[in-house]
Design a protein around this motif. Structure first.
Motif, PDB file in Angstrom:
ATOM      1  N   UNK A  27      23.360  13.634 -22.822  1.00 41.17           N
ATOM      2  CA  UNK A  27      22.706  13.752 -21.515  1.00 41.17           C
ATOM      3  C   UNK A  27      22.835  15.199 -21.057  1.00 41.17           C
ATOM      4  N   UNK A  28      21.702  15.864 -20.921  1.00 42.09           N
ATOM      5  CA  UNK A  28      21.720  17.265 -20.513  1.00 42.09           C
ATOM      6  C   UNK A  28      21.940  17.410 -19.015  1.00 42.09           C
ATOM      7  N   UNK A  29      21.469  16.435 -18.271  1.00 40.58           N
ATOM      8  CA  UNK A  29      21.656  16.437 -16.814  1.00 40.58           C
ATOM      9  C   UNK A  29      22.247  15.088 -16.434  1.00 40.58           C
ATOM     10  N   UNK A  30      23.209  15.100 -15.552  1.00 40.54           N
ATOM     11  CA  UNK A  30      23.815  13.841 -15.106  1.00 40.54           C
ATOM     12  C   UNK A  30      22.803  13.077 -14.257  1.00 40.54           C
ATOM     13  N   UNK A  31      22.628  11.800 -14.593  1.00 40.18           N
ATOM     14  CA  UNK A  31      21.663  10.970 -13.881  1.00 40.18           C
ATOM     15  C   UNK A  31      22.290  10.359 -12.630  1.00 40.18           C
ATOM     16  N   UNK A  32      21.469   9.693 -11.846  1.00 43.20           N
ATOM     17  CA  UNK A  32      21.939   9.050 -10.617  1.00 43.20           C
ATOM     18  C   UNK A  32      23.016   8.013 -10.914  1.00 43.20           C
ATOM     19  N   UNK A  33      22.876   7.305 -12.038  1.00 43.87           N
ATOM     20  CA  UNK A  33      23.871   6.296 -12.419  1.00 43.87           C
ATOM     21  C   UNK A  33      25.236   6.963 -12.609  1.00 43.87           C
ATOM     22  N   UNK A  34      25.237   8.092 -13.295  1.00 43.86           N
ATOM     23  CA  UNK A  34      26.501   8.793 -13.543  1.00 43.86           C
ATOM     24  C   UNK A  34      27.174   9.162 -12.220  1.00 43.86           C
ATOM     25  N   UNK A  35      26.401   9.660 -11.288  1.00 41.89           N
ATOM     26  CA  UNK A  35      26.982  10.068 -10.000  1.00 41.89           C
ATOM     27  C   UNK A  35      27.465   8.873  -9.178  1.00 41.89           C
ATOM     28  N   UNK A  36      26.812   7.719  -9.346  1.00 41.76           N
ATOM     29  CA  UNK A  36      27.242   6.517  -8.624  1.00 41.76           C
ATOM     30  C   UNK A  36      28.523   5.937  -9.221  1.00 41.76           C
ATOM     31  N   UNK A  37      28.622   5.947 -10.549  1.00 43.78           N
ATOM     32  CA  UNK A  37      29.719   5.250 -11.219  1.00 43.78           C
ATOM     33  C   UNK A  37      30.748   6.162 -11.868  1.00 43.78           C
ATOM     34  N   UNK A  38      30.390   7.436 -12.020  1.00 41.12           N
ATOM     35  CA  UNK A  38      31.274   8.337 -12.739  1.00 41.12           C
ATOM     36  C   UNK A  38      31.185   8.134 -14.239  1.00 41.12           C
ATOM     37  N   UNK A  39      30.204   7.368 -14.668  1.00 43.87           N
ATOM     38  CA  UNK A  39      30.034   7.061 -16.082  1.00 43.87           C
ATOM     39  C   UNK A  39      28.626   6.491 -16.288  1.00 43.87           C
ATOM     40  N   UNK A  40      28.166   6.529 -17.524  1.00 46.77           N
ATOM     41  CA  UNK A  40      26.878   5.923 -17.862  1.00 46.77           C
ATOM     42  C   UNK A  40      26.981   5.397 -19.283  1.00 46.77           C
ATOM     43  N   UNK A  41      26.440   4.210 -19.538  1.00 43.42           N
ATOM     44  CA  UNK A  41      26.575   3.594 -20.861  1.00 43.42           C
ATOM     45  C   UNK A  41      25.509   4.038 -21.862  1.00 43.42           C
ATOM     46  N   UNK A  42      24.357   4.478 -21.390  1.00 49.51           N
ATOM     47  CA  UNK A  42      23.261   4.802 -22.318  1.00 49.51           C
ATOM     48  C   UNK A  42      23.639   5.882 -23.338  1.00 49.51           C
ATOM     49  N   UNK A  43      24.285   6.979 -22.932  1.00 48.59           N
ATOM     50  CA  UNK A  43      24.605   8.003 -23.926  1.00 48.59           C
ATOM     51  C   UNK A  43      25.532   7.519 -25.045  1.00 48.59           C
ATOM     52  N   UNK A  44      26.386   6.556 -24.755  1.00 48.78           N
ATOM     53  CA  UNK A  44      27.344   6.079 -25.754  1.00 48.78           C
ATOM     54  C   UNK A  44      26.896   4.801 -26.459  1.00 48.78           C
ATOM     55  N   UNK A  45      26.160   3.942 -25.750  1.00 53.54           N
ATOM     56  CA  UNK A  45      25.890   2.613 -26.285  1.00 53.54           C
ATOM     57  C   UNK A  45      24.412   2.304 -26.495  1.00 53.54           C
ATOM     58  N   UNK A  46      23.542   3.209 -26.093  1.00 56.38           N
ATOM     59  CA  UNK A  46      22.123   3.014 -26.357  1.00 56.38           C
ATOM     60  C   UNK A  46      21.786   3.459 -27.764  1.00 56.38           C
ATOM     61  N   UNK A  47      20.743   2.865 -28.339  1.00 54.05           N
ATOM     62  CA  UNK A  47      20.287   3.295 -29.657  1.00 54.05           C
ATOM     63  C   UNK A  47      18.780   3.552 -29.599  1.00 54.05           C
ATOM     64  N   UNK A  48      18.300   4.231 -30.618  1.00 58.59           N
ATOM     65  CA  UNK A  48      16.882   4.565 -30.703  1.00 58.59           C
ATOM     66  C   UNK A  48      16.331   4.135 -32.055  1.00 58.59           C
ATOM     67  N   UNK A  49      15.070   3.714 -32.030  1.00 56.60           N
ATOM     68  CA  UNK A  49      14.400   3.311 -33.267  1.00 56.60           C
ATOM     69  C   UNK A  49      13.026   3.960 -33.345  1.00 56.60           C
ATOM     70  N   UNK A  50      12.500   4.009 -34.566  1.00 62.63           N
ATOM     71  CA  UNK A  50      11.083   4.317 -34.758  1.00 62.63           C
ATOM     72  C   UNK A  50      10.420   3.029 -35.211  1.00 62.63           C
ATOM     73  N   UNK A  51       9.162   2.855 -34.860  1.00 64.06           N
ATOM     74  CA  UNK A  51       8.425   1.638 -35.170  1.00 64.06           C
ATOM     75  C   UNK A  51       7.809   1.763 -36.557  1.00 64.06           C
TER      76      UNK A  51
END
Length: 144
Positions: free
Chosen positions: A104-128
């Motif tokens: 995450x290049x910029x901290x999102x609103x979720x990060x500022x609300x919780x002090x943490x965000x799950x997407x950078x660590x637990x999200x995955x990406x696919x190609x179709x």
């Protein structure tokens, strides 16, 4: 085998996605109509409902799409899947895991609300690899 909990899209990058209930997976693009679609390695993002619940347990009012994921899943351990894993999505779709987590290049609103965000660590990406319709309630499973 897992299940699709939400199918989410957004008109612009940098915003939360909305659960639209169904979508069309397109080869070399991602989900039709989504701002993050394109011919690159991060065509579709996935995040587990189990990860979202971690943030809910911290007191945040968040749900599917709030982490800008395209597909919210349940019952499949996404972060344990190695790059190159194939995923059957719905009746016709096929994707290949291309990235686990993201910077995450910029901290999102979720990060500022919780002090943490799950997407950078637990999200995955696919190609179709194979397109087709995807909707809430569809199955998602690892293809051996």
């Amino acid at each position: 085998m897992g299940k699709i909990i939400a199918v989410c899209t957004s008109e612009r990058k940098g915003m939360r996605k909305k659960n639209v209930g169904e979508g069309l997976l397109k080869v070399k693009f991602g989900i039709e109509g989504d701002a993050h679609g394109g011919d690159w390695h991060r065509q579709v993002s996935l995040l587990a409902m189990e990860s979202i619940r971690k943030m809910q347990d911290k007191g945040l009012d968040v749900g599917p799409g709030d982490f800008a994921e395209n597909l919210t899943t349940e019952g499949i351990n996404l972060v344990s899947l190695p790059i190159g894993t194939k995923l059957k999505i719905g009746g016709q779709g096929l994707g290949e895991v291309t990235q686990i987590g993201k910077e995450c290049h910029a901290k999102c609103a979720i990060y500022y609300q919780a002090g943490d965000c799950v997407m950078p660590k637990e999200g995955i990406f696919i190609k179709v690899l194979e397109g087709g319709p995807v909707k809430v309630g569809d199955s998602i499973e690892v293809v051996e």
